[in-house]
Design a protein around this motif. Structure first.
Motif, PDB file in Angstrom:
ATOM      1  N   VAL A   1      20.598  32.994   9.825  1.00  0.00           N
ATOM      2  CA  VAL A   1      19.855  33.510   9.033  1.00  0.00           C
ATOM      3  C   VAL A   1      18.335  33.081   9.414  1.00  0.00           C
ATOM      4  CG1 VAL A   1      19.664  32.693   7.002  1.00  0.00           C
ATOM      5  CG2 VAL A   1      18.988  35.153   6.798  1.00  0.00           C
TER       6      VAL A   1
ATOM      7  N   ARG B   1      19.594  34.688  -0.637  1.00  0.00           N
ATOM      8  CA  ARG B   1      20.171  33.741  -1.086  1.00  0.00           C
ATOM      9  C   ARG B   1      21.726  34.276  -1.782  1.00  0.00           C
ATOM     10  NH1 ARG B   1      18.728  28.524  -4.646  1.00  0.00           N
ATOM     11  NH2 ARG B   1      17.246  27.790  -3.829  1.00  0.00           N
TER      12      ARG B   1
ATOM     13  N   GLN C   1      25.561  29.308   8.475  1.00  0.00           N
ATOM     14  CA  GLN C   1      27.226  28.949   8.002  1.00  0.00           C
ATOM     15  C   GLN C   1      27.866  29.449   8.661  1.00  0.00           C
ATOM     16  OE1 GLN C   1      26.486  31.414   3.682  1.00  0.00           O
ATOM     17  NE2 GLN C   1      27.245  33.774   4.912  1.00  0.00           N
TER      18      GLN C   1
ATOM     19  N   ILE D   1      18.852  29.254   8.339  1.00  0.00           N
ATOM     20  CA  ILE D   1      20.005  28.278   7.782  1.00  0.00           C
ATOM     21  C   ILE D   1      21.568  28.733   8.123  1.00  0.00           C
ATOM     22  CG2 ILE D   1      21.975  27.833   5.534  1.00  0.00           C
ATOM     23  CD1 ILE D   1      19.080  28.168   3.860  1.00  0.00           C
TER      24      ILE D   1
ATOM     25  N   MET E   1       4.691  30.612  -1.502  1.00  0.00           N
ATOM     26  CA  MET E   1       6.109  30.513  -1.317  1.00  0.00           C
ATOM     27  C   MET E   1       6.733  31.703  -1.316  1.00  0.00           C
ATOM     28  SD  MET E   1       9.438  28.328  -2.339  1.00  0.00           S
ATOM     29  CE  MET E   1       9.239  28.086  -3.951  1.00  0.00           C
TER      30      MET E   1
ATOM     31  N   LEU F   1      31.965  29.805   8.632  1.00  0.00           N
ATOM     32  CA  LEU F   1      32.702  29.995   7.406  1.00  0.00           C
ATOM     33  C   LEU F   1      34.283  30.504   8.340  1.00  0.00           C
ATOM     34  CD1 LEU F   1      31.027  33.144   5.959  1.00  0.00           C
ATOM     35  CD2 LEU F   1      31.476  30.465   4.997  1.00  0.00           C
TER      36      LEU F   1
ATOM     37  N   TYR G   1      16.178  22.908   1.340  1.00  0.00           N
ATOM     38  CA  TYR G   1      15.023  23.178   1.800  1.00  0.00           C
ATOM     39  C   TYR G   1      13.977  23.928   1.539  1.00  0.00           C
ATOM     40  CZ  TYR G   1      12.574  27.556   4.274  1.00  0.00           C
ATOM     41  OH  TYR G   1      11.720  28.730   4.592  1.00  0.00           O
ATOM     42  N   VAL G   2      13.316  24.473  -0.057  1.00  0.00           N
ATOM     43  CA  VAL G   2      12.464  25.167  -0.396  1.00  0.00           C
ATOM     44  C   VAL G   2      11.951  24.035  -0.685  1.00  0.00           C
ATOM     45  CG1 VAL G   2      12.073  26.341  -2.979  1.00  0.00           C
ATOM     46  CG2 VAL G   2      13.284  27.477  -1.005  1.00  0.00           C
TER      47      VAL G   2
ATOM     48  N   HIS H   1      19.599  25.472   0.088  1.00  0.00           N
ATOM     49  CA  HIS H   1      17.818  26.644   0.636  1.00  0.00           C
ATOM     50  C   HIS H   1      17.315  25.774  -0.545  1.00  0.00           C
ATOM     51  CE1 HIS H   1      17.265  31.177   0.855  1.00  0.00           C
ATOM     52  NE2 HIS H   1      16.340  29.822   0.619  1.00  0.00           N
ATOM     53  N   GLY H   2      17.622  25.133  -2.031  1.00  0.00           N
ATOM     54  CA  GLY H   2      16.743  24.504  -2.573  1.00  0.00           C
ATOM     55  C   GLY H   2      16.741  22.839  -1.476  1.00  0.00           C
TER      56      GLY H   2
ATOM     57  N   PHE I   1      16.094  36.346  18.108  1.00  0.00           N
ATOM     58  CA  PHE I   1      18.001  35.838  18.167  1.00  0.00           C
ATOM     59  C   PHE I   1      18.201  36.580  19.737  1.00  0.00           C
ATOM     60  CE2 PHE I   1      17.853  35.857  13.753  1.00  0.00           C
ATOM     61  CZ  PHE I   1      18.528  34.397  13.403  1.00  0.00           C
TER      62      PHE I   1
ATOM     63  N   LEU J   1      21.635  36.547  11.332  1.00  0.00           N
ATOM     64  CA  LEU J   1      21.021  37.739  10.698  1.00  0.00           C
ATOM     65  C   LEU J   1      19.766  37.957   9.632  1.00  0.00           C
ATOM     66  CD1 LEU J   1      22.758  39.652   8.420  1.00  0.00           C
ATOM     67  CD2 LEU J   1      22.597  37.725   7.239  1.00  0.00           C
ATOM     68  N   VAL J   2      19.374  39.339   9.950  1.00  0.00           N
ATOM     69  CA  VAL J   2      17.808  39.068   9.857  1.00  0.00           C
ATOM     70  C   VAL J   2      17.723  39.430   8.136  1.00  0.00           C
ATOM     71  CG1 VAL J   2      15.542  40.368  10.137  1.00  0.00           C
ATOM     72  CG2 VAL J   2      16.608  39.417  11.567  1.00  0.00           C
TER      73      VAL J   2
ATOM     74  N   MET K   1      23.680  36.353   1.415  1.00  0.00           N
ATOM     75  CA  MET K   1      24.130  34.803   2.128  1.00  0.00           C
ATOM     76  C   MET K   1      25.147  34.653   1.409  1.00  0.00           C
ATOM     77  SD  MET K   1      22.887  34.160   4.968  1.00  0.00           S
ATOM     78  CE  MET K   1      22.972  32.550   6.229  1.00  0.00           C
ATOM     79  N   ARG K   2      25.324  34.561  -0.063  1.00  0.00           N
ATOM     80  CA  ARG K   2      26.537  34.555  -0.820  1.00  0.00           C
ATOM     81  C   ARG K   2      27.524  35.914  -0.761  1.00  0.00           C
ATOM     82  NH1 ARG K   2      24.703  32.778  -6.314  1.00  0.00           N
ATOM     83  NH2 ARG K   2      23.764  30.671  -6.275  1.00  0.00           N
TER      84      ARG K   2
ATOM     85  N   TYR L   1      26.112  26.405  -0.951  1.00  0.00           N
ATOM     86  CA  TYR L   1      24.436  27.501  -0.244  1.00  0.00           C
ATOM     87  C   TYR L   1      23.292  26.857  -1.305  1.00  0.00           C
ATOM     88  CZ  TYR L   1      21.748  30.503   1.667  1.00  0.00           C
ATOM     89  OH  TYR L   1      20.382  31.109   2.401  1.00  0.00           O
ATOM     90  N   ASP L   2      23.526  27.086  -2.788  1.00  0.00           N
ATOM     91  CA  ASP L   2      22.134  26.354  -3.030  1.00  0.00           C
ATOM     92  C   ASP L   2      22.152  24.761  -2.918  1.00  0.00           C
ATOM     93  OD1 ASP L   2      21.837  29.194  -4.603  1.00  0.00           O
ATOM     94  OD2 ASP L   2      23.266  28.216  -6.108  1.00  0.00           O
TER      95      ASP L   2
ATOM     96  N   PHE M   1      31.776  27.640  -2.275  1.00  0.00           N
ATOM     97  CA  PHE M   1      30.441  27.632  -1.538  1.00  0.00           C
ATOM     98  C   PHE M   1      29.044  28.092  -2.736  1.00  0.00           C
ATOM     99  CE2 PHE M   1      28.718  31.203   0.454  1.00  0.00           C
ATOM    100  CZ  PHE M   1      28.841  31.021   2.117  1.00  0.00           C
ATOM    101  N   ASP M   2      29.501  28.392  -3.425  1.00  0.00           N
ATOM    102  CA  ASP M   2      27.405  28.967  -4.043  1.00  0.00           C
ATOM    103  C   ASP M   2      26.712  27.803  -4.409  1.00  0.00           C
ATOM    104  OD1 ASP M   2      29.016  31.510  -4.442  1.00  0.00           O
ATOM    105  OD2 ASP M   2      28.560  31.715  -5.888  1.00  0.00           O
TER     106      ASP M   2
END
Lengths: 144, 130
Positions: free
Chosen positions: A51, B10, A62, A60, B1, A64, A138-139, A135-136, B55, B36-37, B13-14, A131-132, A127-128
């Motif tokens: 994505v 977030r 993923q 990012i 941001m 799976l 990266y931010v 992403h965290g 992509f 994915l966009v 993606m979950r 991912y956090d 998983f959650d």
């Protein structure tokens, strides 16, 4: 002339405690539970979802792996486009029986175990959080 | 941001990780990946399609509304002999495009933006995963 004598006083456990301790000592030790290892790759349905992020040149990805509709392995990578191609900045995955992170893009000895995994349910539950974490990172490091 | 957008990515993606077990994303490239966009309904069509171009021209597009997700598969530079392409203004929002696609007979269309063709043949509704 004075004499200094160090003395220790041993306190003996009570009779009940001694009996319980003896019993415990004779019990066989509980076996360590086996760590979870993903099924063979050929048996799994694998998919990779990249994505694009808010900052250009950052993604990012993923990865799976599913077995019988269960998530049995995941890897989540934050990657950045450099003149030499895509470079991993930070990642987490569930290989080797542990949910763990790679803090320097799989550079040598950058693995840090976060928690052991005993069943595929542990993998799904991580998983959650995984991912956090990615992403965290990266931010925080890229300013989003 | 852009805090809202980060939050939305977030959540999406979950949801995708859970959804993939039952129903994989429709666009799958030869290397096995499903790019994915993630877009917000107010994003312009031209911006979103430019990101799809990043992509390689094919991607799954998720439009994230507050309470639901809309999944589209986008293929740039697709051409169809049976369909007449609809012209879409580049600053039109992706939300408007989705609303218009809902009104088409099979939820699909071929569209033209600045002479670039695109075909979103699949539209699917999703709910956010817990």
């Amino acid at each position: 002339m004075s004499e200094v004598r160090a003395s220790t006083i041993a306190v003996m456990a009570g009779r009940g405690d001694r009996i319980r301790n003896g019993r415990r000592g004779r019990e066989p030790a509980l076996p360590e539970p086996d760590l979870f290892h993903r099924p063979e790759a050929i048996l799994c349905e694998k998919t990779e979802v990249p994505v694009d992020l808010t900052k250009p040149g950052h993604r990012i990805v993923q990865s799976l792996w599913y077995f019988d509709f269960r998530l049995v392995y995941f890897a989540i990578l934050w990657i950045e486009l450099t003149p030499n191609g895509w470079r991993e900045r930070y990642s987490v995955d569930t290989g080797h029986g542990y949910f763990h992170e790679h803090t320097h893009g799989h550079a040598k000895a950058d693995r840090k175990d976060i928690k052991p995994l005993y069943t595929y349910v542990d993998v799904q539950e991580c998983f959650d959080e995984g991912y956090d974490l990615v992403h965290g990172k990266y931010v925080k490091q890229s300013g989003g | 941001m852009d805090v809202d957008r980060e939050k939305v990515i977030r959540r999406v993606m979950r949801t995708v990780a859970r959804e993939q077990a039952r129903s994989p994303l429709p666009v799958r490239l030869e290397d096995g990946s499903s790019p994915l966009v993630v877009a917000l309904p107010g994003d312009s069509v031209a911006d979103v399609f430019e990101r799809v171009g990043g992509f390689g021209g094919s991607a799954n597009l998720i439009v994230a509304y507050a309470e639901r997700l809309k999944l589209l598969s986008i293929e740039l530079n697709a051409s169809s002999e049976t369909r007449e392409p609809a012209d879409v203004h580049p600053v039109a929002s992706i939300g408007m495009l989705c609303d218009w696609l809902d009104c088409t007979p099979d939820g699909s269309a071929q569209i033209r933006i600045n002479d670039a063709f695109a075909a979103p043949p699949v539209v699917r509704e999703l709910a956010y995963a817990f």
